[in-house]
Motif scaffolding. Structure first.
Motif, PDB file in Angstrom:
ATOM      1  N   LEU A 441     -74.540  37.268  54.398  1.00 51.86           N
ATOM      2  CA  LEU A 441     -75.848  36.526  53.258  1.00 51.86           C
ATOM      3  C   LEU A 441     -75.051  37.568  51.592  1.00 51.86           C
ATOM      4  N   ALA A 442     -74.113  38.402  52.218  1.00 47.48           N
ATOM      5  CA  ALA A 442     -73.420  39.518  50.689  1.00 47.48           C
ATOM      6  C   ALA A 442     -72.049  39.027  50.941  1.00 47.48           C
ATOM      7  N   GLN A 443     -71.271  39.418  50.423  1.00 46.36           N
ATOM      8  CA  GLN A 443     -70.023  39.481  50.025  1.00 46.36           C
ATOM      9  C   GLN A 443     -69.787  40.551  51.381  1.00 46.36           C
ATOM     10  N   MET A 444     -68.960  40.733  52.555  1.00 45.31           N
ATOM     11  CA  MET A 444     -69.350  41.540  53.411  1.00 45.31           C
ATOM     12  C   MET A 444     -67.388  43.149  53.643  1.00 45.31           C
ATOM     13  N   ILE A 445     -66.497  41.802  51.899  1.00 48.29           N
ATOM     14  CA  ILE A 445     -65.992  43.313  52.538  1.00 48.29           C
ATOM     15  C   ILE A 445     -66.701  44.110  51.031  1.00 48.29           C
ATOM     16  N   THR A 446     -66.974  44.004  50.221  1.00 51.64           N
ATOM     17  CA  THR A 446     -67.691  45.113  49.012  1.00 51.64           C
ATOM     18  C   THR A 446     -68.912  45.609  49.393  1.00 51.64           C
ATOM     19  N   SER A 447     -69.288  44.896  50.548  1.00 57.75           N
ATOM     20  CA  SER A 447     -70.734  45.012  51.282  1.00 57.75           C
ATOM     21  C   SER A 447     -70.497  46.397  52.303  1.00 57.75           C
ATOM     22  N   GLY A 448     -69.546  45.918  53.009  1.00 64.63           N
ATOM     23  CA  GLY A 448     -69.058  47.406  53.918  1.00 64.63           C
ATOM     24  C   GLY A 448     -68.484  48.247  52.836  1.00 64.63           C
TER      25      GLY A 448
END
Length: 541
Positions: A441-448
């Motif tokens: 539920l969060a943009q996964m490249i940025t949150s990763g």
């Protein structure tokens, strides 16, 4: 790419599991520690989700200019995305470019799926084994195996007897599958089914779509990326990345959210606002028309009925349209989908919708499949049936921690974690996008990227202060579970039988697994716990 022979007996500082976007970035960041690192990747190439999910129509649902790495300015400036919403081949190409540009491939062992993790508490070391025969030891493990990795294949009787071809969308072959003139059965109408159906229908002799639960889908309005749009993004990347870190979904929005209440408007005014957003705001911008859509049932139903009416206006057969209209859960509480002509697909003469809620699939036969009422002759069956989400990638690795505790037993009543990173009794094991994190539920490249940075800083702290082990406690897991549930209870998310709750897997405990307090709030909470003297972490020398 596959190594000539397995690695046995080697000792590492860190083992990274998975060469998707988070795993690749972990390899990049761990260079700063001068650590001895190896990454085990089950596939024979990099890209994670975008390596495995190569089915026709596979496409990201976040705009390309922001679904990308932020860590290197030259990379941001040099890479060119052809479309607003990138298809799978472009995303896989990007992952390969990053692996080559930063010389990350030399630390990756391909075609090596981790199938055993055992913690040696006397030595504070993890013993890691793969299906290729690798056996190594490491102080730390960073599990970047993905939230949507372990595919869910329904156990229909007779599947082994099917004489045609069958595929799961998450393990699609590299060679093109020819649907020309074929009788195709598509099982599942989540995000993947919604993407693949229009493409298959173009050439199939006939496509039967077997739907258990209809999904809400919004038009993506995908198009070639305009050069001026690209220039604008590249000129403003710094400030836009900063804005992304302050957004609950880790997304940059072209238009500020309308903070007005839906109840401030007449029904005619609401309809006008929603129609304008539907026509002009491709993607998820539509969801942000009013402030209380995801927390107020009455407001949600107004938006849901608007979308249902769009389905009714699009699909000519009104009986089919009604079957495609979700009515059993609030709008947005299952994964919202973006599509390119999904509902229009059901206006084709070679497409039939089968409602398996009222007429369930009973078995696969040598020539197709049967429901309680009908037998269908099929040449190809496509399972778009999703994943054992959030936990499956971890539990399938046969992980045992302190005292020989099996992670499957630890999570028997639902997954627990502290901040989405740690599981009590499994020291020095860091999960990226784990249960209890913002994850899907969060943009996964940025949150990763952010999670990997946090983990690397944590490891630096341990090494600088001579710590041999980090763990957490069941009490702190319970505290975090309470917070995850508290923020979810404020929303409507729990009112849907979704894979966020594990509802798609028979027998899986119903536990809400995603932190919906927002990526911005998650950053704050993780930093607060560190600033409070590493509160909740059990550090020992």
């Amino acid at each position: 790419m596959e190594s000539a022979r397995p690695i046995t007996g080697a000792e590492y500082d860190v083992v990274v599991i998975g060469a998707g976007f988070s795993g690749l970035y972990a390899l990049y960041r761990l260079r700063d520690l001068n650590a001895k690192v190896v990454c085990f990747e089950a596939g024979d190439g990099v890209g994670g989700t975008w390596y495995w999910n190569r089915y026709p129509g596979a496409r990201v649902d976040i705009e390309s200019m922001q679904y990308s790495y932020s860590f290197d300015e030259d990379l941001q400036q040099e890479w060119r995305w052809p479309e607003h919403y990138s298809p799978q081949p472009d995303l896989e190409a990007y992952a390969n470019h990053v692996a080559d540009r930063f010389d990350l491939r030399e630390r990756i062992e391909f075609s090596a799926r981790v199938n055993r993790l055992r913690f040696d508490e006397a030595a504070n070391r993890w013993h890691v084994r793969t299906d290729r025969g690798d056996q190594v030891v490491a102080k730390y493990v960073i599990a970047a195996a993905g939230s949507l990795n372990a595919e869910n294949i329904p156990q229909f009787p007779g599947l082994d007897s099917f004489q045609g071809q069958w595929y799961h969308t998450a393990n699609w072959p590299r060679e093109e599958v020819d649907f020309t003139g074929k009788r195709v059965g598509l099982i599942g109408t989540g995000s993947t089914g919604i993407q693949i159906a229009p493409v298959v229908a173009e050439t199939a002799g006939h496509l039967h779509v077997f739907q258990r639960t209809p999904n809400f889908s919004l038009p993506s309005k995908n198009r070639p990326l305009e050069p001026e749009y690209e220039r604008e993004w590249k000129a403003n990347y710094t400030e836009r990345r900063a804005a992304i870190s302050q957004d609950p979904g880790a997304v940059y929005w072209a238009n500020p959210a309308d903070r007005r209440s839906i109840f401030e408007f007449t029904p005619q005014e609401r309809e006008q606002i929603l129609n304008e957003a539907w026509a002009s705001k491709g993607g998820f911008e539509f969801v942000r028309c009013f402030r209380e859509t995801m927390v107020n049932p009455e407001a949600n139903e107004i938006v849901a009925e608007f979308v249902r009416n769009k389905i009714r206006q699009t699909v000519k057969d009104q009986a089919v349209a009604e079957l495609l209209c979700p009515k059993t859960y609030p709008f947005g509480t299952k994964r919202l989908c973006l599509d390119s002509g999904y509902y229009e697909t059901f206006n084709r003469e070679n497409v039939t919708l089968v409602d398996v809620r009222s007429d369930p699939i009973t078995e696969v036969t040598p020539t197709g499949l049967k429901t309680t009422a009908t037998a269908y002759d099929l040449d190809i069956i496509i399972f778009a049936t999703g994943f054992d989400a959030m936990t499956g990638a971890m539990t399938r690795m046969n992980v045992t921690g302190v005292g020989g505790m099996d992670l499957r037993d630890k999570w028997a009543n639902g997954p627990t974690s502290y901040l989405g990173y740690f599981v009590a009794g499994f020291p020095n094991l860091f999960m990226i996008h784990g249960p209890g994190s913002p994850s899907v539920l969060a943009q996964m490249i940025t949150s990763g990227e952010w999670q990997v940075d946090w983990v690397v800083k944590f490891v630096e702290h341990m090494e600088e202060n001579g710590y041999g082990r980090v763990d957490t406690t069941s009490e702190w897991e319970e505290n975090w579970s309470a917070e995850v549930n508290m923020v979810a209870d404020y929303t409507l998310y729990k009112k849907a039988d979704s894979w966020y709750l594990g509802a798609n897997i028979p027998g899986k405990p119903r536990v809400f697994m995603v932190y919906v307090g927002g990526f911005d709030r998650y950053i704050q909470r993780c930093n607060e716990q560190v600033e409070a003297g590493y509160e909740g972490f059990v550090l020992s020398r």
